[in-house]
Design a protein around this motif. Sequence first.
Motif, mmCIF file in Angstrom:
data_model
loop_
_atom_site.group_PDB
_atom_site.id
_atom_site.type_symbol
_atom_site.label_atom_id
_atom_site.label_comp_id
_atom_site.label_asym_id
_atom_site.label_seq_id
_atom_site.Cartn_x
_atom_site.Cartn_y
_atom_site.Cartn_z
ATOM 1 N N LEU A 48 59.966 28.090 19.122
ATOM 2 C CA LEU A 48 59.031 27.820 18.029
ATOM 3 C C LEU A 48 59.374 26.492 17.354
ATOM 4 C CD1 LEU A 48 58.762 31.383 16.380
ATOM 5 C CD2 LEU A 48 57.442 30.427 18.266
ATOM 6 N N CYS A 49 58.456 25.996 16.487
ATOM 7 C CA CYS A 49 58.700 24.731 15.799
ATOM 8 C C CYS A 49 59.924 24.874 14.885
ATOM 9 C CB CYS A 49 57.523 24.361 14.910
ATOM 10 S SG CYS A 49 55.939 24.345 15.731
ATOM 11 N N CYS A 51 59.980 26.934 11.424
ATOM 12 C CA CYS A 51 58.973 28.005 11.411
ATOM 13 C C CYS A 51 59.567 29.242 10.754
ATOM 14 C CB CYS A 51 58.554 28.332 12.841
ATOM 15 S SG CYS A 51 57.442 29.755 12.918
ATOM 16 N N CYS A 65 52.310 33.059 17.986
ATOM 17 C CA CYS A 65 53.677 32.541 17.862
ATOM 18 C C CYS A 65 54.585 33.684 17.412
ATOM 19 C CB CYS A 65 53.732 31.417 16.836
ATOM 20 S SG CYS A 65 52.793 29.964 17.327
ATOM 21 N N ASN A 94 51.372 33.997 8.090
ATOM 22 C CA ASN A 94 51.353 32.585 7.714
ATOM 23 C C ASN A 94 49.961 32.094 7.321
ATOM 24 O OD1 ASN A 94 50.184 32.532 10.213
ATOM 25 N ND2 ASN A 94 51.902 31.518 11.242
ATOM 26 N N CYS A 140 54.009 28.540 8.235
ATOM 27 C CA CYS A 140 53.828 27.806 9.488
ATOM 28 C C CYS A 140 53.993 26.329 9.144
ATOM 29 C CB CYS A 140 52.422 28.074 10.033
ATOM 30 S SG CYS A 140 51.932 26.957 11.370
ATOM 31 N N VAL A 141 55.106 25.748 9.582
ATOM 32 C CA VAL A 141 55.357 24.349 9.202
ATOM 33 C C VAL A 141 54.406 23.386 9.886
ATOM 34 C CG1 VAL A 141 57.774 24.654 8.518
ATOM 35 C CG2 VAL A 141 57.220 24.185 10.930
ATOM 36 N N ALA A 142 53.863 23.805 10.992
ATOM 37 C CA ALA A 142 52.971 22.903 11.726
ATOM 38 C C ALA A 142 51.574 22.850 11.115
ATOM 39 C CB ALA A 142 52.887 23.321 13.192
ATOM 40 N N PHE A 143 51.070 23.962 10.619
ATOM 41 C CA PHE A 143 49.669 23.989 10.203
ATOM 42 C C PHE A 143 49.393 24.506 8.784
ATOM 43 C CE2 PHE A 143 49.632 24.550 14.864
ATOM 44 C CZ PHE A 143 49.009 23.346 15.198
HETATM 45 S S1 SF4 Z 1 52.740 26.576 15.109
HETATM 46 FE FE1 SF4 Z 1 53.318 27.438 13.170
HETATM 47 S S2 SF4 Z 1 53.631 29.576 13.588
HETATM 48 FE FE2 SF4 Z 1 53.657 28.549 15.549
HETATM 49 S S3 SF4 Z 1 55.779 28.078 15.922
HETATM 50 FE FE3 SF4 Z 1 54.923 26.311 14.925
HETATM 51 S S4 SF4 Z 1 55.350 26.651 12.792
HETATM 52 FE FE4 SF4 Z 1 55.606 28.593 13.769
#
Ligand code: SF4
Lengths: 613, 351
Positions: free
Chosen positions: B33-34, B37, B68, B140, B218-221
């Motif tokens: 995962l990121c 996360c 995820c 998330n 969710c750090v990405a989104f």
């Molecule tokens: S996209 Fe969001 S939920 Fe998925 S691994 Fe990355 S941070 Fe976690």
Amino acid sequence: MKKIEAVNDFVVKFANVNGSGSASANELFAKSFIRMGIPVSPRNIFPSNIQGLPTWYEVRVTEKGYLGRRGGVDLMVAMNPQTWTADVKEIEPGGYLFYDNTKPMPQSRFREDIHVIGIPLTEICNSTYTDARERQLFKNIIYVGALAALMDIEPEAITELIGEQYKGKEKLLKPNVNAFQMGYNYAQEKLDGQLGLKVRRADNVGNKILVDGNSAAALGCVYGGASVCAWYPITPSSSLAESFQKYCQRLRVDKESGRNKFAIVQAEDELASIGMVTGAGWNGARAFTATSGPGISLMQEFIGLAYFAEIPVTIIDVQRGGPSTGMPTRTQQSDVLLCAYASHGDTKHVLLFPEDPNECFEFAATSLDLANRLQTPVFLMTDLDIGMNTRLCEPFRWDDSREYDRGKVMTAEELEAGKDFGRYLDVDGDGIPYRTLPGTHPTKGSYFTRGTTKDRYARYSEQGTDYVDNMRRLLRKFESAKEMVPQPVVRRAKQKTKIGAVYYGSTSPSMTEAMDVLDEQGVMLDTIRIRAFPFSEAIVEFVSEHDQVFVIEQNRDAQLRSLLVNELNVDPAKMMPVLHYDGTPITARFILAEISERMRLLNVQPIKKGKAA
Amino acid sequence: MTYLAKPRLHHPTLPVNKVGYTRRDYEGKVSTLCAGCGHDSISAAIIQACWELNIEPHRVAKLSGIGCSSKTPDYFLGNSHGFNSVHGRMPSVATGANLANRDLVYLGVSGDGDSASIGIGQFAHVMRRGVNMTYIVENNGVYGLTKGQFSATADQGSKSKRGVVNSDSPIDMASLALLLGATFVARSFSGDKQQLVPLIMAAIAHPGASFIDVISPCVAFNNHPGSTKSYDYVRDHNDAVNRLDFWPSRDAITVDYAQGDVIDVPQHDGSIMRLRKTHPEYDPTDRLKAMDMIGQHQAKGEVLTGLLYLNPDAEDLHAHLNTVNVSLNQLTARELCPGSDVLEKINASLR
Ligand code: SF4
Ligand SMILES: Cc1ncc(C[n+]2csc(CCOP(=O)(O)OP(=O)(O)O)c2C)c(N)n1
Ligand SMILES: [Mg+2]
């Protein structure tokens, strides 16, 4: 006027109102023939509702034991004013109409070419009973009594059945016998000689049993060791899960503790029922679900997961017609392709086609074994005709030395001894890998279950080569299944012939009857009854030995034919479909007419018989 | 079937629990995962909870849907069987697995998309049925795996990374679980391990349907200003009703607290659950009050966390179905097959 005269060979149809209590009286009538050694084949034709709408019960009396639907009606027992016109119309010329003549009917409501037998049922009931429900219920028994007298059914055969039905409920027994006697006496006195359909004791039933396919399959699941059942109600499969519950309650409760050796869950929908069966199969219990076409449609995603993750799953599909309600209470074999290739991705599945309740029992137990042996979904393909009608068939048999096939499950001892465990590793060359059950060993044999994206050791892998390797093994596994599934039944014509016919499932009794007639006519036709997919070697040979092959089935699109053409890579031109799909069970008359016509087109001459047989 | 572990060589400095395992024995594959996360913190909490609970790792079955969050069972308890099933349908698979073998610990991991959208039906029914499992939603507010679409738990008015404002009203999973009959309901935050670990332990020990809604950024989104599921937002708006301590057995209690703020909730299995109240009036066995309190916090834009509800007399699906004590997958033909004599009698009744 012509008068149909027949002994032990005719069709009686009862037209009733749903919910009027006619079902048990009609069944009594049907069973009395069996007690007299004469085979019968009863069928329900019912609407998609509970009370008030028309329902029919058709009894074919057949000394020769032809259990398919014959078509045509010799005697109509018209108890439903709503359907009167259509019911009267259905009677064969020279046939009989039996009705309640309490209220006079205008001449225009009858037919010139049929014989009418009237009995004042309502009047008799009203003068005997005061309670409205009794008047209704006993009316049914009274007409059974009258019919018994008209046909010469031995009254003891019926009173004996009533005795069994109300064993321990003496309060109900006597009034029923009385009602029967009332009808019997009336007909003997007033209607003597009016009916040309007669019954004579025979000895053609042997030790056969009369049972419906859904109960039989449910019992097969009990004997086959199913301990988890998840289902969602849908006609015509609901009575299967309900029978399973009933049998389990009787046969699977631990005597000492009073606790259940089974778990049955009525799920919230078919997605959940197949999910539960998948979870239970993954965890080592023998599990099944029962459903019909729409349920299979909803289960698609899980079926694919179970196929790729290689989880034993048994699905019983009691097939019915089309979507929505209405037609669904009619029979069809129209889920063959839906099930054979169910789900996304490259999938194909094992299907079993039982011909009658006896095979429903046998194949239900077999499918639980096969699902575990092959670690894959297995479909038991019955239909409404077999599932919801009682059918005379061979008694159930069980070999007490039979052990359940758990398939290749690696034990803690084997893991401890250092046996190599690869969840998707083909060690034996049959494409079937070993699996472990959760909780087996502290440090060995655990794995992460997922659809694809894995290598032979169940490690995450997005490599194309790993994917292809796995898909090829799944094909090898399917290949191995060919010899494990029930093999086809071949019937050879008296002389060598280049023409053959393929059929399966509930078409069987009508096909047998049609074949006897064709034999008689000197038409040479080999037949093969397919009992499973994937198609075994014997089926490949049969198809290749014949220049023309009729494929007889109960759907519009010739689904089994498509499967044969596709899987065996045969020339479609030689596979001639014979299709019946109006929702009624296929008849010998239909098969004969269709095959004869095609034979004529093919210019095949019947072989004149040298000697009379 | 239990199979005793052979004594293994351990790094001398690593402490072992009562069943002889170090914390490392509860770990899984390296996460993909990121970095940052929230889900990874929850995996760590699960590892800690199982170790402290002295559960043999292979006696846990991990089940998940798709997302995820649902990938994470690969990243903890490497010696347990795991099942990455289909999107939104983990509850039915867990139900079936539990019916087949009542002797394992069932841990279901899901996401807010997995459980509040596509799988809301199965979520509802697994709670109703009281399947003995721990159900964790790693919440998330977005679909991480499919790259950041709003999920059904996203708050009305919260902003996506691309600036779109969510107009639909949110589904509160904890309220839903309460409504549907879950007998253990908690909420926590992936950034608060102190709170989360004992909650997971108590949930696993609970003999019925346990649900934990874990806010897991969710750090990405979904970790930007305007999001109500970001680390900053949840830290600022987190109101814990209580702090839970959990001990697997009675003898382990060593800590003392001031009288009055503490209640002990005895468990059927002998474990002890001790609640340090931060809201003195809050009674976690009062279901209706719990729902009310959650609602009031939600209206203020705050997140109520802690042990929200517990029914100490919970029963599970096996009790409802009156199944035998032995796991169904252990029964053989001897116990399951009625035999040919009985079949003969059935045949006779059909003539
Ligand atoms: S996209 Fe969001 S939920 Fe998925 S691994 Fe990355 S941070 Fe976690
Ligand atoms: C039937 C089906 N539809 C759609 C998808 C695509 N899909 C994969 S994960 C996912 C959403 C996951 O969201 P969530 O459960 O919140 O998990 P997260 O990634 O946020 O942890 C979707 C829609 C799928 N796998 N299956
Ligand atoms: Mg999510």
